[in-house]
Design a protein around this motif. Structure first.
Motif, mmCIF file in Angstrom:
data_model
loop_
_atom_site.group_PDB
_atom_site.id
_atom_site.type_symbol
_atom_site.label_atom_id
_atom_site.label_comp_id
_atom_site.label_asym_id
_atom_site.label_seq_id
_atom_site.Cartn_x
_atom_site.Cartn_y
_atom_site.Cartn_z
ATOM 1 N N ARG A 31 47.814 -66.749 4.010
ATOM 2 C CA ARG A 31 47.597 -65.788 5.209
ATOM 3 C C ARG A 31 47.901 -64.219 4.974
ATOM 4 O O ARG A 31 48.691 -63.793 4.350
ATOM 5 C CB ARG A 31 48.734 -66.207 6.446
ATOM 6 C CG ARG A 31 47.927 -67.429 7.105
ATOM 7 C CD ARG A 31 49.140 -67.849 8.495
ATOM 8 N NE ARG A 31 50.051 -66.673 8.798
ATOM 9 C CZ ARG A 31 51.279 -67.130 9.046
ATOM 10 N NH1 ARG A 31 51.522 -68.289 9.227
ATOM 11 N NH2 ARG A 31 52.342 -66.123 9.483
ATOM 12 N N ARG A 32 47.204 -63.560 5.471
ATOM 13 C CA ARG A 32 47.203 -61.863 5.636
ATOM 14 C C ARG A 32 48.549 -61.705 6.477
ATOM 15 O O ARG A 32 48.949 -62.537 7.423
ATOM 16 C CB ARG A 32 46.136 -61.144 6.349
ATOM 17 C CG ARG A 32 44.911 -61.519 5.211
ATOM 18 C CD ARG A 32 43.678 -60.884 5.721
ATOM 19 N NE ARG A 32 43.755 -59.546 5.061
ATOM 20 C CZ ARG A 32 43.375 -58.212 5.292
ATOM 21 N NH1 ARG A 32 42.502 -58.566 6.406
ATOM 22 N NH2 ARG A 32 43.624 -57.388 4.795
ATOM 23 N N ALA A 51 47.609 -57.066 5.272
ATOM 24 C CA ALA A 51 47.558 -57.002 4.030
ATOM 25 C C ALA A 51 47.546 -58.443 3.674
ATOM 26 O O ALA A 51 47.978 -59.286 4.066
ATOM 27 C CB ALA A 51 48.874 -56.253 3.363
ATOM 28 N N ASP A 52 46.822 -58.286 2.174
ATOM 29 C CA ASP A 52 46.601 -59.459 1.644
ATOM 30 C C ASP A 52 47.927 -59.870 0.853
ATOM 31 O O ASP A 52 48.631 -59.183 0.552
ATOM 32 C CB ASP A 52 45.472 -59.648 0.467
ATOM 33 C CG ASP A 52 44.051 -59.564 1.291
ATOM 34 O OD1 ASP A 52 44.109 -60.392 2.144
ATOM 35 O OD2 ASP A 52 43.147 -58.984 0.829
ATOM 36 N N PRO A 53 48.322 -61.520 0.709
ATOM 37 C CA PRO A 53 49.665 -61.808 0.062
ATOM 38 C C PRO A 53 49.855 -61.000 -1.325
ATOM 39 O O PRO A 53 50.950 -60.878 -1.650
ATOM 40 C CB PRO A 53 49.604 -63.052 -0.180
ATOM 41 C CG PRO A 53 48.683 -63.592 0.919
ATOM 42 C CD PRO A 53 47.567 -62.524 1.110
ATOM 43 N N GLY A 54 48.750 -60.619 -1.927
ATOM 44 C CA GLY A 54 48.942 -60.090 -3.421
ATOM 45 C C GLY A 54 49.003 -58.613 -3.464
ATOM 46 O O GLY A 54 49.294 -57.935 -4.298
ATOM 47 N N LYS A 92 55.898 -54.574 -4.337
ATOM 48 C CA LYS A 92 56.054 -55.891 -4.401
ATOM 49 C C LYS A 92 55.250 -56.663 -3.657
ATOM 50 O O LYS A 92 54.699 -56.482 -2.467
ATOM 51 C CB LYS A 92 57.526 -56.049 -4.030
ATOM 52 C CG LYS A 92 58.714 -55.602 -4.556
ATOM 53 C CD LYS A 92 58.808 -56.013 -6.095
ATOM 54 C CE LYS A 92 59.750 -55.407 -6.616
ATOM 55 N NZ LYS A 92 60.095 -55.621 -8.361
ATOM 56 N N THR A 93 54.683 -57.761 -4.203
ATOM 57 C CA THR A 93 53.840 -58.743 -3.191
ATOM 58 C C THR A 93 54.690 -59.451 -2.194
ATOM 59 O O THR A 93 55.912 -59.484 -2.188
ATOM 60 C CB THR A 93 53.482 -59.796 -4.243
ATOM 61 O OG1 THR A 93 54.326 -60.668 -4.603
ATOM 62 C CG2 THR A 93 52.338 -59.205 -5.329
ATOM 63 N N PHE A 94 54.093 -60.141 -1.194
ATOM 64 C CA PHE A 94 54.825 -60.847 -0.231
ATOM 65 C C PHE A 94 55.586 -61.809 -0.817
ATOM 66 O O PHE A 94 56.931 -62.145 -0.322
ATOM 67 C CB PHE A 94 53.682 -61.408 0.640
ATOM 68 C CG PHE A 94 54.289 -62.210 1.713
ATOM 69 C CD1 PHE A 94 54.986 -61.612 2.780
ATOM 70 C CD2 PHE A 94 54.567 -63.707 1.855
ATOM 71 C CE1 PHE A 94 55.597 -62.117 3.629
ATOM 72 C CE2 PHE A 94 55.133 -64.358 2.770
ATOM 73 C CZ PHE A 94 55.621 -63.732 3.722
ATOM 74 N N ILE A 100 63.393 -61.655 -2.734
ATOM 75 C CA ILE A 100 64.205 -60.606 -2.599
ATOM 76 C C ILE A 100 65.078 -60.818 -1.280
ATOM 77 O O ILE A 100 66.357 -60.908 -1.503
ATOM 78 C CB ILE A 100 63.716 -59.115 -2.675
ATOM 79 C CG1 ILE A 100 63.048 -58.959 -3.917
ATOM 80 C CG2 ILE A 100 64.727 -58.178 -1.851
ATOM 81 C CD1 ILE A 100 61.882 -57.635 -4.054
ATOM 82 N N CYS A 101 64.184 -61.237 -0.083
ATOM 83 C CA CYS A 101 64.994 -61.256 0.812
ATOM 84 C C CYS A 101 65.847 -62.943 1.213
ATOM 85 O O CYS A 101 66.317 -63.001 2.155
ATOM 86 C CB CYS A 101 63.900 -60.967 2.209
ATOM 87 S SG CYS A 101 63.521 -59.451 2.198
ATOM 88 N N ALA A 102 65.549 -63.584 0.293
ATOM 89 C CA ALA A 102 66.109 -65.043 0.522
ATOM 90 C C ALA A 102 67.454 -64.978 0.386
ATOM 91 O O ALA A 102 68.104 -64.258 -0.085
ATOM 92 C CB ALA A 102 65.275 -65.988 -0.554
#
Length: 102
Positions: A31-32, A51-54, A92-94, A100-102
């Protein structure tokens, strides 16, 4: 005379040829995601967008539940973008931001 013998049970149906398994279901495309400035009025010229996940962007983590050291914000219940994450993170990508946020 002797009673007639019962008929033998019907034989099982012949084995069916094994069919190959069905092809795997296609994987849904990622998903975007909505990206926007993490600090209102602090990102010159950047606007909110899909934004695209990449795609690569800066990272600000947001949580609905309180996390020690994170700040309470108007647009995100609990947020962090530097100190609690080992410093600032950009480009950073999604998937990288999620890690990072985990």
């Amino acid at each position: 005379p002797a009673p007639p013998l019962p008929s033998p049970p019907p034989s099982s149906p012949p084995p069916q040829a094994l069919l190959p398994p069905p092809p795997p279901k296609p994987v849904a495309s990622p998903r975007r995601r909505r990206v926007e400035c993490g600090r209102r009025n602090k990102c010159s010229g950047e606007r909110s967008m899909w934004a695209d996940p990449g795609d690569q962007h800066e990272v600000r983590c947001c949580s609905d539940t309180q996390i020690s050291g994170w700040q309470q914000r108007v647009d995100c219940p609990w947020a962090e973008s530097d100190a609690g994450m080992g410093g600032c993170h950009g480009e950073k990508t999604f998937a990288e931001a999620e890690a990072i946020c985990a």
